[in-house]
Design an enzyme around this catalytic site. Structure first.
Site, PDB file in Angstrom:
ATOM      1  N   VAL A  19       1.648  -8.796 -15.787  1.00 18.84           N
ATOM      2  CA  VAL A  19       1.455  -8.399 -14.309  1.00 18.84           C
ATOM      3  C   VAL A  19       2.363  -9.371 -13.482  1.00 18.84           C
ATOM      4  CG1 VAL A  19      -0.035  -7.860 -12.599  1.00 18.84           C
ATOM      5  CG2 VAL A  19      -0.788  -7.712 -14.706  1.00 18.84           C
ATOM      6  N   SER A  20       3.357  -9.276 -12.929  1.00 17.42           N
ATOM      7  CA  SER A  20       4.106 -10.004 -11.949  1.00 17.42           C
ATOM      8  C   SER A  20       3.543  -9.871 -10.820  1.00 17.42           C
ATOM      9  CB  SER A  20       5.412  -9.478 -12.018  1.00 17.42           C
ATOM     10  OG  SER A  20       5.559  -8.526 -11.390  1.00 17.42           O
ATOM     11  N   THR A  21       4.193 -10.984  -9.994  1.00 14.72           N
ATOM     12  CA  THR A  21       4.072 -11.015  -8.449  1.00 14.72           C
ATOM     13  C   THR A  21       4.938 -10.057  -7.603  1.00 14.72           C
ATOM     14  OG1 THR A  21       5.592 -12.906  -8.342  1.00 14.72           O
ATOM     15  CG2 THR A  21       3.084 -13.534  -8.753  1.00 14.72           C
ATOM     16  N   GLN A  24       2.982  -4.782  -8.592  1.00 14.58           N
ATOM     17  CA  GLN A  24       1.638  -4.767  -9.092  1.00 14.58           C
ATOM     18  C   GLN A  24       1.476  -3.231  -9.102  1.00 14.58           C
ATOM     19  OE1 GLN A  24      -0.224  -7.134  -9.303  1.00 14.58           O
ATOM     20  NE2 GLN A  24       1.379  -8.467  -8.879  1.00 14.58           N
TER      21      GLN A  24
END
Length: 233
Positions: A19-21, A24
């Site tokens: 899960v990246s910033t 989402q």
């Protein structure tokens, strides 16, 4: 004698979530559910699931501790499948994706996407995986471009774009727009004048502390003065 490679079980899976910033759209719960559905439908026993939180798809392998742990777990448990919800959960960078593919192959396993795209051993499946890796990298570039453009518009409107309010400014009554803080703007002028007089950054910080000039924190530091001067330049 060369070390004999351990035979991995194609009916055992190790899961990996990322899960990246930046993106989402597919949260950890949704990814985990996708892994569980695929494993149940394909008679594969899903063991440990490893999660990299807040990790960009372009991050190098040394910035992906959960991914490396997942590959190690394949060797330790004999699981023959590294299971991801989608191919882009592995990486949004062609080089990183290729390195992960090689590491898994060297461990004796294979990467499987729960959405079914690019699974298989034939040349068509390999081509599809390559295409998906290219598009994952392209999509990341598009996301970054759109984000930069949106932040630029916010800055031009004088809106806060995240992080701390810069020294010399305050938020307006609505808590959205930046307005000049007269007292702090005066301090900035003092700092700039002291620098023009030839004082070092460390000496400026000491002068401010000796004179009791209010700081955002408990006292002035060299790094704080340095950042302030760079913004004022």
């Amino acid at each position: 004698m060369p070390r004999k490679r351990k035979t991995l079980n194609p009916q055992q899976c190790v899961g990996y979530l990322r899960v990246s910033t930046e993106d989402q759209n597919l949260g950890p719960d949704a990814q985990r559910a996708a892994l569980e559905r695929w494993a149940s439908a394909n008679g594969c026993e899903l063991g440990a699931v490893f999660v990299d939180h807040g990790v960009s798809g372009a991050a190098a392998l040394d910035k992906r501790p959960a991914l490396m742990d997942a590959i190690d777990a394949m060797r330790d448990t004999g699981a023959g499948v590294l299971l991801v919800a989608k191919r882009d959960r592995l990486a949004r960078d062609l080089v990183v994706a290729g390195m992960v593919e090689r590491l898994v192959e060297r461990a004796g396993g294979r990467i499987v996407s729960a959405d079914g795209a690019g699974n298989g051993d034939g040349p068509e499946a390999a081509l599809m995986r390559g295409i998906m890796d290219v598009f994952a990298q392209y999509e990341r570039a598009v996301i970054r471009t759109r984000t930069r453009a949106a932040l630029k518009v916010k800055r031009e409107r004088g809106e806060k774009t995240g992080g701390r309010v810069p020294f010399g400014f305050s938020l307006d009554a609505d808590g959205v727009h930046l307005v000049e803080n007269e007292a702090e703007q005066g301090i900035i002028e003092i700092v700039v004048d002291l620098r023009r007089d030839g004082l070092s950054i460390r000496a400026i910080a000491e002068r401010l502390n000796d004179d009791g000039v209010p700081a955002r924190g408990t006292r002035w530091h060299r790094t704080t003065v340095d950042r302030l001067l760079k913004r004022a330049a």
